[in-house]
Design an enzyme around this catalytic site. Structure first.
Site, PDB file in Angstrom:
ATOM      1  N   HIS A 241       8.864  73.334  52.291  1.00  0.00           N
ATOM      2  CA  HIS A 241       7.405  72.798  52.417  1.00  0.00           C
ATOM      3  C   HIS A 241       6.949  71.596  51.709  1.00  0.00           C
ATOM      4  CE1 HIS A 241       6.311  76.784  54.516  1.00  0.00           C
ATOM      5  NE2 HIS A 241       6.883  77.350  53.577  1.00  0.00           N
ATOM      6  N   CYS A 291       6.835  69.334  55.579  1.00  0.00           N
ATOM      7  CA  CYS A 291       5.447  68.758  56.193  1.00  0.00           C
ATOM      8  C   CYS A 291       4.977  67.464  55.218  1.00  0.00           C
ATOM      9  CB  CYS A 291       4.516  69.869  56.173  1.00  0.00           C
ATOM     10  SG  CYS A 291       3.809  70.461  54.683  1.00  0.00           S
TER      11      CYS A 291
END
Length: 420
Positions: A241, A291
């Site tokens: 992430h 991300c």
């Protein structure tokens, strides 16, 4: 940070490394918000006092507009005002003017005294002087008509070593409850594909799974400190992430499994010419499936292969969220002044910073799936930037929710993988 302030830190680095007392600096650096506790601990682990001082000076350039004046204040508070005065003097000193090229012709003796000709040749060139060991070695001219000649060998990185370099893959799948980050189902699929692919491309592959931020930094620094002199390249792959972070050159941050981010810029700078001398002049490639949004990613699910516009509910998740401007009084990225352009570095992102990066739980991420497919098909014949264009085109065409991979390219030459 202003360019004059960065220049002062660089000019004064040798004296700071020799004289700076770092021990009394750590608490005020943290108390005044220049570094977090994990960052301070990482600086303390750099080695000797001199090595800690050197890394501190390098990292200060990335800490925003307040970093320079706050650092000067801390120096004075800790009885090191002479170093603060030195930095102020360096800051006020104008940059050195560029050397001018003298265009006068120089008489060259070609084929003896009878055949003297005048050739316009500059006597002085504005070229930085480098130690012989630091100069990139120019490849010899290829034989006319050879396969390498067709690639313009002088503009191509040479990969002759076997293995050609190290490849570190960090695969973060399971995150702590306190992080509020979901398990990245499908990431093991991505990891398996890339392990196999980079082994086939003659890399020595090392995989590390589920690392906290501090452990990620430790693995990256361990790789950067290795002796790469016998190798031709280095690759870092990160599957995790991520988030948006203030930056100068490379945007984004990568979460460790404890929910603490590591800036992409920090990751890349471990391998630059200053911090990793044995990789000077050699390509350093970073592939990031994560991300780039400002807020933490909680995942987003839709119910079909090509995500539609309706309700969530199936096998596809995002590794990103759209960018949201940070709240409060924070330093903005410095869009004008920047660090010296890093050479021989390419950072490939699965998505443009701040936007969605899709990952399918059974087949892995769109980006890694297409990267693996393109490398399998074209690595033997095309250079890396061409292949990344193919990846971007293929990923951007998928689904109604869109994803756009991109890269920051500071390579000086074309990069062709060495296929088995």
């Amino acid at each position: 940070m202003e360019e004059a302030q960065r220049r002062a830190l660089r000019r004064g680095r040798a004296r700071l490394v020799a004289a700076l007392r770092v021990a009394p600096l750590w608490d005020p650096l943290e108390d005044r918000g220049l570094f977090t506790r994990p960052m301070v601990e990482e600086l303390q682990s750099a080695g000797s006092r001199g090595e800690q001082a050197r890394q501190l000076v390098i990292d200060l350039e990335t800490r925003g507009k307040r970093a320079f004046p706050v650092f000067l204040s801390i120096l004075r508070d800790t009885g090191q005002g002479d170093l603060a005065d030195m930095l102020i003097e360096e800051c006020e000193c104008p940059p050195a003017p560029p050397q001018l090229v003298d265009p006068r012709p120089v008489e060259l003796d070609l084929r003896g005294e009878k055949h003297r000709k005048y050739v316009s040749f500059p006597e002085r060139l504005s070229v930085p002087v480098q130690a012989e060991s630091e100069r990139p070695q120019m490849p010899p001219a290829p034989a006319q008509g050879s396969a390498v000649d067709k690639r313009n060998r002088d503009l191509v990185y040479e990969l002759k070593a076997d293995p050609c370099g190290h490849c570190l893959i960090i695969n973060n799948v399971n995150f702590s409850r306190d992080s509020d980050l979901l398990t990245r189902d499908g990431s093991d699929v991505d990891c398996g594909k890339l392990e196999k692919r980079f082994k086939a491309l003659r890399f020595d592959v090392l995989t590390r799974r589920d690392l906290e931020a501090k452990a990620m930094v430790s693995e990256l620094r361990k790789l950067a400190r290795q002796d790469h002199r016998a190798l031709d390249c280095c690759v870092v792959v990160i599957l995790s992430h991520g988030c948006q972070m203030s930056h100068i050159q490379f945007p984004g941050g990568i979460y460790g499994t404890d929910g603490k981010p590591v800036p992409v810029e920090e990751i890349v700078n471990y391998f630059n010419g200053s911090n990793c001398p044995s990789l000077r002049g050699k390509p350093k490639l970073f592939f990031i499936q994560a991300c780039g949004g400002e807020q933490r990613d909680r995942g987003f699910v839709v119910d079909c292969d090509s995500p539609g516009d309706d309700a969530p509910g199936g096998s596809l998740e995002s590794d990103a969220t759209p960018f949201q401007a940070p709240l409060g009084n924070v330093d903005e990225p410095d869009a004008i002044a920047s660090l010296p352009t890093p050479s021989d570095i390419l950072v490939s992102y699965s998505t443009f910073p701040g936007f969605v990066s899709w990952r399918e739980t059974s087949r892995g991420s769109w980006y890694v799936e297409m990267l693996d497919s393109v490398l399998e098909r074209y690595a033997h014949s095309e250079h890396l930037l061409n292949m990344l264009l193919r990846v971007a085109d293929a990923v951007s065409a998928k689904g109604r929710y869109k994803q756009m991979p991109g890269c920051f390219n500071f390579l000086r030459k074309k990069f062709f993988f060495a296929c088995k």
